[in-house]
Enzyme design. Sequence first.
Site, PDB file in Angstrom:
ATOM      1  N   SER A   1      -0.051  27.266   1.342  1.00 50.53           N
ATOM      2  CA  SER A   1      -0.452  26.252   0.630  1.00 50.53           C
ATOM      3  C   SER A   1       0.073  26.141  -0.857  1.00 50.53           C
ATOM      4  CB  SER A   1      -1.971  25.863   0.800  1.00 50.53           C
ATOM      5  OG  SER A   1      -2.096  24.513   0.232  1.00 50.53           O
ATOM      6  N   HIS A   2      -0.875  25.864  -1.606  1.00 51.62           N
ATOM      7  CA  HIS A   2      -0.982  25.902  -3.211  1.00 51.62           C
ATOM      8  C   HIS A   2      -0.600  27.095  -3.929  1.00 51.62           C
ATOM      9  CE1 HIS A   2      -4.862  26.439  -2.115  1.00 51.62           C
ATOM     10  NE2 HIS A   2      -5.144  27.041  -3.459  1.00 51.62           N
TER      11      HIS A   2
ATOM     12  N   ASP B   1       1.380  19.483  -2.933  1.00 50.24           N
ATOM     13  CA  ASP B   1       1.366  21.263  -3.128  1.00 50.24           C
ATOM     14  C   ASP B   1       2.546  21.733  -2.085  1.00 50.24           C
ATOM     15  OD1 ASP B   1       0.037  20.581  -0.739  1.00 50.24           O
ATOM     16  OD2 ASP B   1      -1.352  22.413  -1.103  1.00 50.24           O
TER      17      ASP B   1
ATOM     18  N   ASP C   1      -0.026  18.813   1.525  1.00 52.69           N
ATOM     19  CA  ASP C   1      -1.300  18.082   1.935  1.00 52.69           C
ATOM     20  C   ASP C   1      -2.219  17.740   0.521  1.00 52.69           C
ATOM     21  OD1 ASP C   1      -2.003  20.872   1.344  1.00 52.69           O
ATOM     22  OD2 ASP C   1      -3.321  21.238   3.102  1.00 52.69           O
ATOM     23  N   ARG C   2      -1.885  18.446  -0.588  1.00 49.54           N
ATOM     24  CA  ARG C   2      -2.545  18.032  -1.853  1.00 49.54           C
ATOM     25  C   ARG C   2      -1.714  16.917  -2.540  1.00 49.54           C
ATOM     26  NH1 ARG C   2      -5.527  23.283  -4.418  1.00 49.54           N
ATOM     27  NH2 ARG C   2      -6.318  23.883  -2.734  1.00 49.54           N
TER      28      ARG C   2
ATOM     29  N   ASP D   1       2.455  22.775   0.878  1.00 47.47           N
ATOM     30  CA  ASP D   1       2.598  22.263   2.116  1.00 47.47           C
ATOM     31  C   ASP D   1       2.255  20.800   2.492  1.00 47.47           C
ATOM     32  OD1 ASP D   1       0.095  22.576   1.552  1.00 47.47           O
ATOM     33  OD2 ASP D   1      -0.520  23.205   3.665  1.00 47.47           O
TER      34      ASP D   1
ATOM     35  N   LYS E   1      -5.554  16.717   5.252  1.00 46.40           N
ATOM     36  CA  LYS E   1      -5.415  16.272   4.070  1.00 46.40           C
ATOM     37  C   LYS E   1      -3.952  15.577   4.011  1.00 46.40           C
ATOM     38  CE  LYS E   1      -6.074  19.969   1.016  1.00 46.40           C
ATOM     39  NZ  LYS E   1      -6.594  21.027   1.825  1.00 46.40           N
TER      40      LYS E   1
HETATM   41  C1  VG1 Z   1      -9.107  25.643  -1.805  1.00 48.94           C
HETATM   42  C2  VG1 Z   1      -9.946  24.377  -2.145  1.00 48.94           C
HETATM   43  C3  VG1 Z   1     -10.528  23.615  -0.910  1.00 48.94           C
HETATM   44  C4  VG1 Z   1      -9.200  23.499  -0.018  1.00 48.94           C
HETATM   45  C5  VG1 Z   1      -8.535  24.418   0.254  1.00 48.94           C
HETATM   46  C6  VG1 Z   1      -7.241  24.660   1.049  1.00 48.94           C
HETATM   47  O1  VG1 Z   1     -10.097  26.464  -1.241  1.00 48.94           O
HETATM   48  O2  VG1 Z   1     -10.733  24.557  -3.193  1.00 48.94           O
HETATM   49  O3  VG1 Z   1     -11.063  22.315  -1.492  1.00 48.94           O
HETATM   50  O4  VG1 Z   1      -9.492  22.938   1.059  1.00 48.94           O
HETATM   51  O5  VG1 Z   1      -8.255  25.359  -1.023  1.00 48.94           O
HETATM   52  O6  VG1 Z   1      -6.273  23.894   0.413  1.00 48.94           O
HETATM   53  P1  VG1 Z   1     -10.916  27.555  -1.945  1.00 48.94           P
HETATM   54  O7  VG1 Z   1     -11.758  28.226  -0.853  1.00 48.94           O
HETATM   55  O8  VG1 Z   1     -10.037  28.485  -2.493  1.00 48.94           O
HETATM   56  O9  VG1 Z   1     -11.873  27.017  -3.015  1.00 48.94           O
HETATM   57  V1  VG1 Z   1      -4.455  23.715   0.795  1.00 48.94           V
HETATM   58  O10 VG1 Z   1      -4.141  22.835  -0.023  1.00 48.94           O
HETATM   59  O11 VG1 Z   1      -4.627  24.662   1.956  1.00 48.94           O
HETATM   60  O12 VG1 Z   1      -4.645  24.119   1.961  1.00 48.94           O
HETATM   61 CO    CO Z   2      -2.097  22.707   0.721  1.00 50.55          CO
END
Ligand code: VG1
Ligand code: CO
Length: 539
Positions: A112-113, A276, A280-281, A278, A375
């Site tokens: 992801s991010h 981001d 989703d953000r 992937d 998302k």
């Molecule tokens: C973080 C964010 C959460 C989000 C998750 C996955 O998790 O706070 O809101 O759902 O990332 O986002 P954490 O546990 O580090 O706070 V992403 O864009 O996978 O996929």
């Molecule tokens: Co993501």
Amino acid sequence: MIQTIATTPFTDQKMGTAGLRRKSKVVIQPNYVENFMQSIFNVIGDLHGKTFVVGGDGRFYNDKAIQKIIKMAAANGVAKLIIGQNGFMSTPAGSNVILKNKADGGFILSASHNPGGENGDFGIKYSNASGGQIPSSISDKIYQETLNIKEYKICNIDDINLSELGTQEICGMQIEIIDPVKDYVEMMQKIFDFSAIKKLFQNGFTMRFDAMNAVTGPYAIKIFEGILGAPKGSVVNYHPLPDFGGLHPDPNMVYAKELVDFMFSEQAADFGAANDGDGDRNMILGKGFFVTPSDSLAIITDNFKLIPAYKNGIYGVAKSAATSTAVERVAQAHNIGYYEVPTGWKYFVNLMDSNRITFCGEESFGTGSSHIREKDGIWAVLFWLNIIAATGKSVEDITREHWQKYGRSYYVRFDFEGVDTAIADKLMLDLENKLSQLPGKTMEGFIIADAGAFVYNDPVDHSSTKNGLIIRFTDGSRIVYRLSGTGSSGATIRVYLERYSKTNLSADPLKMLTEIFKIAMAISEIPERTGKHKADVVT
Ligand code: VG1
Ligand code: CO
């Protein structure tokens, strides 16, 4: 052609907030991906007749891991894999492909991010037939399986060419390579008023979309420049790169610096957005103006009637506990259902499946709806463009008018990164034990109303989850503490601060939260215990 290979367990294959995430250097170890995937297949059980979706955000090791997954799926008796061309697929597109094809689940190869590349992170998100990521009850079983794994099955064949669209058979399994952008675009066209947005651009409206060298580039080029007619050059950093060009593909005020600098400059476009790794953000910007994700969710909810797919009504809305309470006031005004869940999109899935909610969001730049079960970054951008096209107002005016109507939740998140795991765990434990003594106390002029752990009891599957600690003040201000579940080394302590004002609408958020920050530090003893007097990232 099917081989059974002996292996020994890794002890660190526990999934976090959203799938498994580890340093690339860890994931490329022999058998690491194989053990994890075989454990999933073992927990699913009988794979005959089953179809799965596979793709990734194109980061380093996407190409290698996907070949392993294909060969293992075939060896384990999977009937069919639907694969994104060249092994690419965004997380929201993947959710759509699962739902559209009634597949039994899917795998998105992404951290992801988190940064990518040899020295970055790699990850795997696993979704089931709901189109959303599996609940903790299943990931716990998979983790147990990874601790006991002794062998895995793999088909001994050459790597498969993933560049040509179409269907073929390998090792007794069907594979279909699809253009993941096509299905996604069709879905967006059914939700939003594309002709109104097109007119907006015809009338000279300008935007900049930063794909951060990650997976959404091709989707954004096709939708914004191709179909909607945004000027050429509106989409930047649109080539997905294995290391994201060295960028940290997290669309916030810190890591999307290039876009933020542009949007706060003389040359700023009317509208700015980023996604981001992937896809989703999302981050939403106006000319010299930033919309917090918590406000974005509230504004989107308040404006549902402007969007063709939602104009006849929405069920309800949900947010993660750490997200500001802005959307709660909108839910009350519209008299729709309102839910507060733990951090992680998987907690929204049951609420969407049972028609309790239509929209949901997280403070971490995540917004979405029940069109899929993840998302959706581009969806959020299109939602804003559609609001702008329908109202003729700027991002800033839309947001300021929203504050006029509902008041403003000043909101900032502070991340303390790279903290020793033992220190972070002890800090959270001690903090939790202390909370019951706080109600009634006055600190920095603020009176504590209540304090405790956040516990979510899912109304659909009746599971119970504890996630984070919350302190509430009598004026509506809040402090939330959580440990991150997406890092790949050490612990990150997240401190989320919020203060509400009905009348003071144009203050500096950090100034508004000065006292609350002091209280948050004093109660948790973060500076004393971690040696950090300042947060590493403030968003
Ligand atoms: C973080 C964010 C959460 C989000 C998750 C996955 O998790 O706070 O809101 O759902 O990332 O986002 P954490 O546990 O580090 O706070 V992403 O864009 O996978 O996929
Ligand atoms: Co993501």
